[in-house]
Design an enzyme around this catalytic site. Structure first.
Site: not given
Ligand code: NDP
Length: 243
Positions: A12, A140, A14-15, A153, A157, A88, A186, A62
């Site tokens: 994950g 988380s 890409s962003r 969720y 976690k 991630n 975040i 994943v």
């Molecule tokens: P985003 O939604 O910004 O990014 C999620 C990333 O995961 C993307 O690159 C997406 O790419 C990828 N992704 C989602 N599903 C799949 C899959 N099945 N297989 C492969 N890649 C996947 O999320 P965040 O950056 O905010 O979060 C990242 C991690 O941090 C997560 O686990 C989240 O639970 C955790 N987190 C985030 C918090 C926050 O406040 N932002 C707080 C606490 C934890 P694509 O769409 O191309 O699949």
């Protein structure tokens, strides 16, 4: 430990947080394997390559045991090793328990918890042969504290925390560490979906009175990747939101 020429795979990436982690490791000389389900923008790849490291994209879900097996096998073929795995990739499907569908529950578990199992299982075989490696799982604050509307969720976690500690115990004697980072709130696309009212009330619940950045999490990952005597831990990065 120097990170130069180490190989890191971040699910994950890409962003958001995953991309932030990719950036900081590339800046420190690690070769980066990016992942997501959808195409990753070429300017992101170019930006990381500008740090003088190799950048590879492995698209795949994943939650698929077979796809994760293929991705780790490709890393073995192309790099010959995997030094750091960051689990991630994660999603939310928020809803009060009474209204939460079975699908909302299963989807979140399949990606957040089973996805972490899938990649860890395949990567650990490679790391055991190397007698070295580091796994960092992104959990988380709600996995520690719980949160209304996030039964799926929060429990996925919390499951990651159990998985982290059990894995750490299994592999500690073989030179492999396994830790978790528990981010608070975040700023990423995931949290941008929340209403302004919700965001404001979250900020008021944070002692630091500010939301975190992807760099705050990336710095924690950088520390854990180099901390050879730290394993089975959950590092909270949350502005004091949960202590
Ligand atoms: P985003 O939604 O910004 O990014 C999620 C990333 O995961 C993307 O690159 C997406 O790419 C990828 N992704 C989602 N599903 C799949 C899959 N099945 N297989 C492969 N890649 C996947 O999320 P965040 O950056 O905010 O979060 C990242 C991690 O941090 C997560 O686990 C989240 O639970 C955790 N987190 C985030 C918090 C926050 O406040 N932002 C707080 C606490 C934890 P694509 O769409 O191309 O699949």
């Amino acid at each position: 430990m120097t990170l130069k020429d180490k190989v890191i795979f971040i699910s994950g990436s890409s962003r958001g947080i995953g991309l932030g982690i990719a950036r900081i490791f590339a800046q420190n000389g690690a070769h980066v394997v990016l992942n997501g389900r959808k195409e990753i923008a070429s300017d992101i790849i170019q930006e990381l390559e500008n740090y003088g490291v190799k950048v590879r994209v492995l698209l795949g879900d994943v939650s698929s045991f077979e796809e994760t097996k293929r991705m780790i096998a490709t890393i073995k073929d192309e790099f010959g090793r995997l030094d750091i795995l960051v689990n991630n990739a994660g999603i939310t499907r928020d809803q009060l328990l009474l209204r939460m569908s079975e699908e909302d529950f299963d989807d979140v578990y399949a990606i957040n918890l089973k996805g972490t199992f899938n990649l860890t299982k395949h990567a650990i075989a490679l790391m055991l042969k190397q007698k070295s490696g580091t796994i960092i799982n992104i959990t988380s604050v709600v996995g520690l504290a719980g949160n209304a509307g996030q039964v799926n969720y929060a429990s996925s976690k919390a499951g990651i925390i159990g998985l982290t500690k059990a894995t750490a115990k299994e592999v500690a004697a073989r030179g492999i560490t396994c830790n978790a980072i528990a981010p608070g709130y975040i700023k990423t696309e995931m949290t941008q979906q929340l209403s302004e009212k919700t965001k404001e009330s979250i900020i008021q619940s944070i002692p630091a009175r500010s939301i975190g950045t992807v760099d705050d999490i990336a710095q924690a990952a950088l520390y854990l990747a180099q901390a050879k005597y730290v394993t089975g831990q959950v590092l909270s990065v949350n502005g004091g939101m949960y202590m």
